[in-house]
Scaffold this motif. Structure first.
Motif, PDB file in Angstrom:
ATOM      1  N   UNK A 127     -33.956  -8.935 -16.930  1.00  0.00           N
ATOM      2  CA  UNK A 127     -32.558  -9.436 -17.211  1.00  0.00           C
ATOM      3  C   UNK A 127     -31.969  -7.675 -17.463  1.00  0.00           C
ATOM      4  N   UNK A 128     -31.315  -7.969 -17.132  1.00  0.00           N
ATOM      5  CA  UNK A 128     -30.416  -6.167 -16.589  1.00  0.00           C
ATOM      6  C   UNK A 128     -28.623  -6.724 -17.849  1.00  0.00           C
ATOM      7  N   UNK A 129     -28.155  -5.206 -18.592  1.00  0.00           N
ATOM      8  CA  UNK A 129     -26.857  -5.024 -18.502  1.00  0.00           C
ATOM      9  C   UNK A 129     -26.879  -3.932 -19.227  1.00  0.00           C
ATOM     10  N   UNK A 130     -24.837  -3.476 -19.861  1.00  0.00           N
ATOM     11  CA  UNK A 130     -25.084  -2.153 -20.019  1.00  0.00           C
ATOM     12  C   UNK A 130     -25.067  -2.565 -21.613  1.00  0.00           C
ATOM     13  N   UNK A 131     -24.843  -1.426 -22.461  1.00  0.00           N
ATOM     14  CA  UNK A 131     -25.161  -1.770 -24.241  1.00  0.00           C
ATOM     15  C   UNK A 131     -24.388  -2.454 -24.789  1.00  0.00           C
ATOM     16  N   UNK A 132     -25.057  -3.192 -25.315  1.00  0.00           N
ATOM     17  CA  UNK A 132     -24.328  -4.166 -26.525  1.00  0.00           C
ATOM     18  C   UNK A 132     -24.138  -5.954 -25.843  1.00  0.00           C
ATOM     19  N   UNK A 133     -24.718  -5.649 -24.155  1.00  0.00           N
ATOM     20  CA  UNK A 133     -24.059  -6.877 -23.060  1.00  0.00           C
ATOM     21  C   UNK A 133     -24.076  -8.329 -23.608  1.00  0.00           C
ATOM     22  N   UNK A 134     -26.156  -8.294 -24.903  1.00  0.00           N
ATOM     23  CA  UNK A 134     -26.503  -9.120 -24.983  1.00  0.00           C
ATOM     24  C   UNK A 134     -27.142  -9.800 -24.310  1.00  0.00           C
ATOM     25  N   UNK A 135     -27.559  -8.893 -23.515  1.00  0.00           N
ATOM     26  CA  UNK A 135     -28.985  -9.076 -22.659  1.00  0.00           C
ATOM     27  C   UNK A 135     -30.124  -9.259 -23.679  1.00  0.00           C
ATOM     28  N   UNK A 136     -30.877  -8.758 -24.716  1.00  0.00           N
ATOM     29  CA  UNK A 136     -31.495  -9.284 -25.273  1.00  0.00           C
ATOM     30  C   UNK A 136     -31.413 -10.404 -26.123  1.00  0.00           C
ATOM     31  N   UNK A 137     -30.461 -10.644 -26.562  1.00  0.00           N
ATOM     32  CA  UNK A 137     -30.093 -12.092 -26.693  1.00  0.00           C
ATOM     33  C   UNK A 137     -30.814 -13.686 -26.397  1.00  0.00           C
ATOM     34  N   UNK A 138     -30.039 -13.208 -24.672  1.00  0.00           N
ATOM     35  CA  UNK A 138     -30.152 -14.497 -24.096  1.00  0.00           C
ATOM     36  C   UNK A 138     -31.779 -13.882 -23.487  1.00  0.00           C
ATOM     37  N   UNK A 139     -32.026 -12.909 -23.682  1.00  0.00           N
ATOM     38  CA  UNK A 139     -33.783 -12.070 -23.013  1.00  0.00           C
ATOM     39  C   UNK A 139     -34.555 -13.009 -23.926  1.00  0.00           C
ATOM     40  N   UNK A 140     -34.138 -13.264 -25.332  1.00  0.00           N
ATOM     41  CA  UNK A 140     -35.198 -13.716 -26.539  1.00  0.00           C
ATOM     42  C   UNK A 140     -35.116 -15.902 -26.442  1.00  0.00           C
ATOM     43  N   UNK A 141     -33.742 -15.755 -26.142  1.00  0.00           N
ATOM     44  CA  UNK A 141     -33.587 -17.085 -25.499  1.00  0.00           C
ATOM     45  C   UNK A 141     -34.094 -18.249 -24.436  1.00  0.00           C
ATOM     46  N   UNK A 142     -34.484 -17.221 -23.727  1.00  0.00           N
ATOM     47  CA  UNK A 142     -35.383 -17.443 -22.217  1.00  0.00           C
ATOM     48  C   UNK A 142     -36.745 -17.588 -22.456  1.00  0.00           C
ATOM     49  N   UNK A 143     -37.316 -17.504 -23.667  1.00  0.00           N
ATOM     50  CA  UNK A 143     -38.381 -17.464 -24.412  1.00  0.00           C
ATOM     51  C   UNK A 143     -38.592 -19.244 -24.611  1.00  0.00           C
ATOM     52  N   UNK A 144     -39.820 -19.799 -23.998  1.00  0.00           N
ATOM     53  CA  UNK A 144     -40.969 -20.742 -24.797  1.00  0.00           C
ATOM     54  C   UNK A 144     -40.203 -21.127 -26.220  1.00  0.00           C
ATOM     55  N   UNK A 145     -39.122 -22.507 -26.835  1.00  0.00           N
ATOM     56  CA  UNK A 145     -38.980 -22.784 -28.199  1.00  0.00           C
ATOM     57  C   UNK A 145     -40.334 -23.203 -29.354  1.00  0.00           C
ATOM     58  N   UNK A 146     -41.311 -23.153 -28.905  1.00  0.00           N
ATOM     59  CA  UNK A 146     -42.805 -23.322 -29.671  1.00  0.00           C
ATOM     60  C   UNK A 146     -43.504 -22.394 -29.209  1.00  0.00           C
ATOM     61  N   UNK A 147     -43.987 -21.596 -28.569  1.00  0.00           N
ATOM     62  CA  UNK A 147     -44.572 -20.960 -28.076  1.00  0.00           C
ATOM     63  C   UNK A 147     -45.195 -19.232 -28.968  1.00  0.00           C
ATOM     64  N   UNK A 148     -46.271 -19.278 -29.375  1.00  0.00           N
ATOM     65  CA  UNK A 148     -46.945 -18.027 -30.413  1.00  0.00           C
ATOM     66  C   UNK A 148     -46.375 -16.143 -29.229  1.00  0.00           C
ATOM     67  N   UNK A 149     -45.081 -16.271 -28.958  1.00  0.00           N
ATOM     68  CA  UNK A 149     -45.079 -15.291 -28.179  1.00  0.00           C
ATOM     69  C   UNK A 149     -45.066 -13.807 -28.792  1.00  0.00           C
ATOM     70  N   UNK A 150     -45.578 -13.097 -27.353  1.00  0.00           N
ATOM     71  CA  UNK A 150     -45.683 -11.594 -27.569  1.00  0.00           C
ATOM     72  C   UNK A 150     -43.887 -10.547 -27.270  1.00  0.00           C
ATOM     73  N   UNK A 151     -43.935  -9.920 -28.685  1.00  0.00           N
ATOM     74  CA  UNK A 151     -43.166  -9.238 -28.647  1.00  0.00           C
ATOM     75  C   UNK A 151     -42.806  -7.489 -28.270  1.00  0.00           C
TER      76      UNK A 151
END
Length: 170
Positions: free
Chosen positions: A1-25
């Motif tokens: 996930x590439x992007x500039x500062x404050x582009x929304x890349x982190x939020x988009x990446x978080x949304x790609x993670x399985x909704x019900x999984x125990x994710x390691x951040x």
């Protein structure tokens, strides 16, 4: 996930993670008590993570490649720019030749290529703007650009986030 500062890349990446999984951040940023703005940015990221996610602070403990080599579940790394900055600081590489961190980057690329589970990486795209005035700024731009290119070569999918919109590059 590439992007500039404050582009929304982190939020988009978080949304790609399985909704019900125990994710390691895997958080790569280092808290700087003397920088309240940075502290607020880190707090924003912490607050929006689901409570079932576990957080690994890569700045205190094993390196990022080692962390990735020790797991196989859904993992999100945020972000490679702060990881690279910390590596350059640790190696005192800001005035050294380009490529000084080659072995550490090689280890990371190998760990990403061999990761058996769902892995999402967040990284800044800094090569689209003004050429930095300082040598250290140009060095960082060149090193993160080269790392992003190498990682894109081993990843199954690459997205670029601009103005909150994700575009599939690969």
């Amino acid at each position: 996930m590439l992007g500039g500062a404050r582009s929304g890349k982190s939020g988009h990446a978080e949304a790609l993670m399985p909704a019900d999984a125990a994710v390691r951040y895997v958080a790569t940023a280092r808290l700087d008590p003397g920088d309240p703005d940075w502290t607020d940015r880190i707090r924003e990221h912490r607050v929006r993570r689901p409570s079932r996610w576990s957080t690994v602070e890569s700045a205190s403990g094993p390196g990022l490649a080692e962390i990735l080599s020790s797991g196989d579940g859904p993992t999100l790394v945020d972000d490679l720019g702060t990881w690279l900055t910390a590596e350059m600081d640790a190696a005192q590489a800001w005035e050294l030749p380009r490529g000084t961190l080659g072995p550490r980057c090689d280890d990371l690329v190998d760990a990403v290529a061999g990761y058996p589970g769902r892995l999402v990486l967040v990284s800044p795209e800094v090569g689209l703007g003004v050429i930095p005035e300082t040598r250290s700024g140009r060095l960082f731009r060149d090193e993160i650009g080269a790392l992003n290119g190498r990682l894109a070569g081993v990843c199954d999918e690459v997205l670029l986030v601009v103005a909150g919109l994700a575009m599939k590059l690969k």
